[in-house]
Scaffold this motif. Structure first.
Motif, mmCIF file in Angstrom:
data_model
loop_
_atom_site.group_PDB
_atom_site.id
_atom_site.type_symbol
_atom_site.label_atom_id
_atom_site.label_comp_id
_atom_site.label_asym_id
_atom_site.label_seq_id
_atom_site.Cartn_x
_atom_site.Cartn_y
_atom_site.Cartn_z
ATOM 1 N N TYR A 58 31.679 48.566 42.214
ATOM 2 C CA TYR A 58 32.099 47.269 43.033
ATOM 3 C C TYR A 58 33.033 47.603 43.927
ATOM 4 O O TYR A 58 33.072 47.009 45.000
ATOM 5 N N ASP A 62 33.471 46.644 47.906
ATOM 6 C CA ASP A 62 34.405 45.583 48.238
ATOM 7 C C ASP A 62 35.137 45.389 49.602
ATOM 8 O O ASP A 62 35.722 46.481 49.879
ATOM 9 N N SER A 261 43.012 41.743 36.161
ATOM 10 C CA SER A 261 41.789 42.904 36.018
ATOM 11 C C SER A 261 42.328 44.114 35.745
ATOM 12 O O SER A 261 42.169 44.848 36.623
ATOM 13 N N GLU A 264 39.867 46.976 36.659
ATOM 14 C CA GLU A 264 39.576 46.997 37.964
ATOM 15 C C GLU A 264 40.798 47.709 39.101
ATOM 16 O O GLU A 264 40.568 48.742 39.724
ATOM 17 N N GLU B 430 32.539 35.417 52.755
ATOM 18 C CA GLU B 430 33.371 36.309 51.893
ATOM 19 C C GLU B 430 34.035 35.974 51.151
ATOM 20 O O GLU B 430 33.960 36.611 49.844
ATOM 21 N N LYS B 433 31.577 35.724 47.926
ATOM 22 C CA LYS B 433 31.448 37.103 47.499
ATOM 23 C C LYS B 433 32.306 37.782 46.531
ATOM 24 O O LYS B 433 32.315 38.188 45.518
ATOM 25 N N ARG B 434 33.688 37.526 46.959
ATOM 26 C CA ARG B 434 34.873 37.716 46.261
ATOM 27 C C ARG B 434 34.983 36.943 44.742
ATOM 28 O O ARG B 434 35.226 37.616 43.898
ATOM 29 N N ARG B 437 32.446 37.948 41.929
ATOM 30 C CA ARG B 437 32.753 39.099 41.126
ATOM 31 C C ARG B 437 33.450 38.690 39.789
ATOM 32 O O ARG B 437 33.362 39.332 38.941
ATOM 33 N N TYR B 438 34.498 37.823 39.959
ATOM 34 C CA TYR B 438 35.355 37.454 39.015
ATOM 35 C C TYR B 438 34.407 36.545 38.260
ATOM 36 O O TYR B 438 34.798 36.530 36.696
#
Lengths: 298, 441
Positions: A58, A62, A261, A264, B430, B433-434, B437-438
């Motif tokens: 990821y 990112d 997180s 991560e 953007e 997309k971010r 993830r969460y």
């Protein structure tokens, strides 16, 4: 028992035990734990399960993590080179017979002595969009009409952060190199002078080769410190504007602690290790080659 | 959104007045007595409380005084530790993880939703307080409850409002802050033209940045996630919000992209901006300053609510603080008694007053506290809890909502689009997309 204590090997191991335990508990364990966390989906307050390379995959895709890698490399490369050049220059100056020599040597260390969190706040004011004394002075002198947006424009912010880092890091490099310079025997310079060497030649063929081992060590440390810098960025910008100054260390903290997180964040921190190892290996194998130090060719 | 209406207020207070006037055996007295006996502290109980470090001295003084009162009444020793407000979250998480630490933590936002199974069900305390003090505001219910159970007691909302210079707004041809976003933009443009610009934080400012960025997104109907927690930020509503942000940004003083939490306070008090969003701190800093220049500014300062956008309802974000109790606590009854005690009128009202408007009530009856009327400039902060949405809006609270807020996803999106470093479409994509993830987890 008596016999055992008389055994050199056993005794050696016994004496090394405390140091070994210290290393294991305070170095190996945290590093191992951090690496392991990077392979889990642990959250703050919740244990994670093994997820393999998920975090890493990821992070590689990112955009913010990529940007932080770029920022870190830029920050490290730019600041380290500048710190080396300025530090060496300062060391050479301080190595001369100046009046008030000890005083100057002590003063030079000041930026290094001030806690980073404090000096960062000072820089934060210097760079303030509304209250910057730099902008104020330049405006008064009639050189600019509008205040410089030091921390609001991505590239300005990067360079401003680098400048603050250089200010803080130069003394360390300078003082270490000065120590190295003092170990060089004056007779070598005298001999070189008798042979008719110019100042540049003396520097290039006497000073530099003899200073290389110190340079290698100092620059390794300097690169490591810069690469893992956190406080300065955290106080100045928190990674802003638009993540333009986020370093891997600050982003890792933001993701792991503020964002929860843990996995991560740990993965991001783990991703720093290869770069750090490469820096160490380069300095040890690249700069510490004996042949080169002794004036030989590769 | 439910406002505590005047009628409701009259009902509770009139009821209370009537019962007390009846004298002995009154319902209130009964309720009081019930509260006292409901949570009998364990023998030899001791409590440890971790809370955020005060923003105003009065808050801490009263909190400690109330705590002392509790100890005198119950004999339960309470130790209160104060930590920097951003350090409470990681400490609370660690306490939850390792299963030891303070009994009660006064934390932020959705902290309790990160580890709900580690917390004691405090529904009895919440229902008791809610019943007695006019009920909890909707947003407080969302923050405090999980699956119908109360896992935390919302303590207060740290209010935020538009702070402006009255004379400068008048000079720009406006009589106060327009109620709608379109009018607000016109005001900011007029103020810029007059050389008295506005400024909102676009750097990674934890409070001031996130608050107004979420208001802006929500006011135009955009949101990070829908009711089910599906990421929907890349929408035409979001694009509209970003287009608006772009126009608004042009009216700002230069440098807002670098602003952290204290920046707008400094710029406002120096007279460099005439309109921003902040807590009540700017006003008090000016009012309590010995500097006559700041005294003048204080007289000119006014507060107003954020304008309402095309969605037609208030959409503000503010900091919420909650008390929660961990299951590992050996003195759970004592802890419940303490939490209830601190929120009873005898303690809560003086505490609120001493906090001079920083802390907005979470229970509707406390809207009557005179802190909101003693100084009329504090009045706009009164109804903060009824005007705000939770930061996870309109999805569920939990790990993902906390992570998205901490990662500045909305704020970064607005900053990128406003400054023109990305087009609104790119910025929204953007953010999508971010956030995905969460919310995937």
């Amino acid at each position: 028992m008596q016999k055992l204590l008389n055994n050199r090997h056993f005794l050696g191991l016994l004496f090394m035990l405390p140091a070994g335990v210290l290393l294991l508990v305070f170095l190996t364990y945290p590093l191992g734990l951090g690496t392991w966390l990077g392979f889990t989906d642990a959250k703050l307050g919740r244990e994670g399960v093994w997820v393999g390379f998920d975090n890493f995959i990821y992070l590689i895709g990112d955009g913010v993590a990529q940007l932080s890698l770029f920022n870190t490399l830029f920050y490290t490369a730019f600041a380290s080179v500048a710190k080396f050049v300025l530090g060496l220059w300062l060391a050479l100056l301080l190595n001369r017979n100046l009046p008030f020599k000890s005083f100057f040597r002590a003063v030079v260390l000041l930026p290094f002595i001030v806690p980073t969190a404090l000096s960062a706040i000072a820089f934060w004011w210097l760079y303030d969009a509304q209250f910057s004394v730099i902008s104020w002075t330049l405006t008064r002198m009639g050189l600019i009409t509008q205040y410089i947006d030091f921390l609001g424009d991505p590239w300005n912010a990067r360079f401003s952060a680098v400048a603050a880092n250089i200010w803080r890091g130069v003394p360390f490099v300078a003082i270490c190199l000065l120590a190295g310079l003092q170990t060089i025997s004056p007779s070598l310079y005298e001999a070189a002078a008798l042979d008719g060497a110019t100042p540049w030649q003396r520097f290039r063929w006497v000073t530099l080769p003899l200073l290389t081992p110190i340079i290698a060590v100092v620059m390794t440390f300097s690169v490591l410190f810069t690469f893992t810098d956190f406080q300065l960025i955290y106080v100045l910008t928190r990674g802003g504007p638009l993540n333009a100054t986020h370093l891997m260390a600050t982003l890792s903290f933001q993701r792991a602690i503020s964002g929860g997180s843990l996995g991560e964040g740990a993965a991001l921190a783990t991703l720093m290790i290869p770069f750090l190892l490469a820096a160490i290996l380069f300095s040890y194998f690249g700069l510490q080659r004996r042949a080169w130090q002794q004036g030989g060719k590769d | 959104m439910s406002k505590f209406t005047r009628r409701e207020f009259l009902k509770t207070t009139a009821g209370a007045a009537a019962t007390t006037s009846l004298g002995v055996g009154s319902a209130t007295w009964m309720q009081e007595a019930l509260a006292q006996t409901k949570w009998t502290p364990e023998k030899g109980a001791k409590l440890r409380v971790l809370r955020w470090k005060r923003f105003v001295q009065g808050d801490e003084d009263l909190w400690m005084a109330n705590t002392k009162k509790f100890t005198e009444k119950t004999g339960v020793e309470v130790r209160v530790d104060n930590e920097g407000w951003e350090d409470v979250r990681p400490k609370a998480a660690v306490a939850a993880n390792v299963g030891s630490g303070p009994d009660i933590i006064v934390g932020w936002f959705d902290d309790p939703h990160q580890y709900p199974d580690k917390l004691v069900d405090v529904s009895d305390v919440a229902n008791y307080l809610g019943g007695k003090y006019g009920g909890w505001y909707d947003v407080c219910q969302k923050y405090g409850k999980r699956q119908g159970k109360w896992i935390a007691l919302p303590l207060a909302v740290i209010g935020n409002a538009i702070v402006y210079r009255e004379s400068h707004v008048k000079a720009a041809g406006f009589d106060g802050i327009p109620k709608d976003t379109a009018g607000f933009l016109k005001l900011c443009q007029a103020m810029k033209a007059k050389g008295t610009p506005s400024g909102f934080a676009l750097g990674h400012a934890v409070g001031d940045g996130n608050n107004w960025a979420h208001w802006l997104l929500w006011s135009h109907g955009g949101k990070l996630v829908d009711d089910k927690g599906v990421v929907v930020v890349n929408s035409k509503e979001t694009i509209a919000a970003l287009e608006y942000a772009k126009q608004l940004y042009e009216t700002f003083v230069p440098g807002t992209l670098s602003w952290l939490d204290p920046s707008n306070n400094k710029a406002f008090l120096d007279g460099q901006i005439s309109l921003t969003a902040n807590g009540i701190s700017v006003y008090y800093a000016a009012k309590n300053s010995p500097d006559p220049k700041l005294q003048e500014i204080a007289k000119d300062i006014q507060h107003a609510r954020f304008p309402i956008g095309p969605v037609g309802k208030p959409t503000e974000l503010m900091q919420t603080t909650q008390m929660f109790l961990f299951k590992y606590s050996k003195a759970q009854q004592a802890a419940k008694a303490y939490m209830a005690f601190m929120m009873e009128a005898e303690q809560y009202n003086p505490w609120m007053k001493a906090s001079i408007g920083y802390t907005g009530q979470s229970l509707k009856a406390y809207a009557a506290n005179s802190v909101w009327t003693d100084d009329p400039k504090a009045t706009p902060f009164r109804d903060v809890a009824s005007l705000m949405l939770d930061h996870a809006y309109s999805g569920p609270l939990g790990y993902a909502s906390a992570a998205c807020l901490a990662d500045y996803i909305v704020l970064d999106m607005i900053a990128a689009a406003a400054s023109g470093s990305k087009t609104p479409a790119e910025a929204a994509a953007e953010a999508q997309k971010r956030a995905e993830r969460y919310y995937k987890v």
